[in-house]
Motif scaffolding. Structure first.
Motif, PDB file in Angstrom:
ATOM      1  N   ILE A   5      78.225  45.620  39.469  1.00  0.00           N
ATOM      2  CA  ILE A   5      76.364  46.017  39.133  1.00  0.00           C
ATOM      3  C   ILE A   5      76.717  47.089  40.153  1.00  0.00           C
ATOM      4  N   VAL A   6      75.627  48.567  39.893  1.00  0.00           N
ATOM      5  CA  VAL A   6      75.977  49.693  40.334  1.00  0.00           C
ATOM      6  C   VAL A   6      74.262  50.107  41.031  1.00  0.00           C
ATOM      7  N   SER A   7      74.214  50.907  42.177  1.00  0.00           N
ATOM      8  CA  SER A   7      72.804  51.057  42.346  1.00  0.00           C
ATOM      9  C   SER A   7      72.688  52.850  41.579  1.00  0.00           C
ATOM     10  N   LEU A   8      71.493  53.209  40.966  1.00  0.00           N
ATOM     11  CA  LEU A   8      70.794  53.885  40.198  1.00  0.00           C
ATOM     12  C   LEU A   8      71.676  54.937  41.056  1.00  0.00           C
ATOM     13  N   GLU A   9      70.618  55.050  42.324  1.00  0.00           N
ATOM     14  CA  GLU A   9      70.363  56.058  43.380  1.00  0.00           C
ATOM     15  C   GLU A   9      71.707  56.915  43.599  1.00  0.00           C
ATOM     16  N   ASP A  10      73.398  56.147  43.284  1.00  0.00           N
ATOM     17  CA  ASP A  10      74.519  56.327  43.397  1.00  0.00           C
ATOM     18  C   ASP A  10      74.616  57.087  42.347  1.00  0.00           C
TER      19      ASP A  10
ATOM     20  N   SER B 230      66.228  54.928  41.158  1.00  0.00           N
ATOM     21  CA  SER B 230      66.590  53.663  41.840  1.00  0.00           C
ATOM     22  C   SER B 230      66.358  52.394  41.115  1.00  0.00           C
ATOM     23  N   GLY B 231      66.301  51.862  41.773  1.00  0.00           N
ATOM     24  CA  GLY B 231      67.377  50.412  40.618  1.00  0.00           C
ATOM     25  C   GLY B 231      68.613  50.039  40.052  1.00  0.00           C
TER      26      GLY B 231
ATOM     27  N   GLU C  12      63.435  47.319  42.386  1.00  0.00           N
ATOM     28  CA  GLU C  12      62.994  46.841  43.853  1.00  0.00           C
ATOM     29  C   GLU C  12      62.589  44.679  43.506  1.00  0.00           C
ATOM     30  N   GLY C  13      63.682  44.349  42.905  1.00  0.00           N
ATOM     31  CA  GLY C  13      63.548  42.776  42.216  1.00  0.00           C
ATOM     32  C   GLY C  13      62.914  42.427  41.149  1.00  0.00           C
TER      33      GLY C  13
END
Ligand SMILES: Nc1nc2c(c(=O)[nH]1)N[C@H]1C(S)=C(S)[C@@H](COP(=O)(O)O)O[C@H]1N2
Ligand SMILES: [Mo]
Length: 151
Positions: free
Chosen positions: A27-32, A38-39, A93-94
């Motif tokens: 699972i990754v943080s899209l902003e990376d 984000s997400g 955001e969940g």
């Protein structure tokens, strides 16, 4: 809402988003990956590897490409070697996606932003035709060139 996976080698399955996320090793943080977006997302290739291992002991075969199809019949076909960094965004955001529900494909460094297909409900993995270029557009539309010219 179920997402339908059809894999020419490993069979087919329909599952809600949670069924995909459960199997996803990464699972990754899209902003990376994409600044400003984000997400939570899962990596396509790692997910597909886990999915085919679940279905077959001999899961070495990799697809030649993937076609995704959205609720509005927008679709994209992308050669496998352009999908190394591809992810499916499933949560922000969940919460389930407000835009692009249930899944949105992101192809960082892809040939076009148009490949970031929203509201994906069908995913097809193919093994036969080795296309070299990604294509996208509305299903049954006469010409994809026409569509890209408009935008
Ligand atoms: N389901 C769906 N996904 C789609 C499209 C569409 O019409 N339907 N348009 C694509 C195109 S052409 C672009 S440029 C981007 C636009 O993304 P945005 O809505 O986040 O700006 O979404 C892509 N994903
Ligand atoms: Mo686009």
């Amino acid at each position: 809402m179920n997402i339908h996976v059809q894999d020419e080698q490993y069979g087919q399955e329909a599952a809600p988003v949670s069924g995909f996320v459960e199997l996803a090793p990464t699972i990754v943080s899209l902003e990376d990956l994409i600044p400003g977006v984000s997400g939570q997302a899962f990596e396509l290739k790692a997910w597909h590897r886990a999915w085919r291992l679940k279905r077959s002991a001999e899961a070495d075969l990799e697809p030649n490409g993937m076609t995704v199809e959205a609720i509005d019949e927008f679709q994209a076909s992308i050669p496998w070697d352009q999908l190394d960094q591809a992810v499916f965004l499933y949560e922000q955001e969940g919460q389930p996606l407000k835009k692009g529900y249930p899944l949105r494909l992101y192809v960082p460094n892809g040939s076009s932003e148009c490949l970031n297909v929203k509201s994906v409900v069908r995913i097809h993995f193919y093994y036969d035709h080795a296309t070299t270029e990604a294509t996208y557009g509305f299903k049954n539309q006469v010409s994809i060139e026409e569509l890209t010219r408009k935008k």
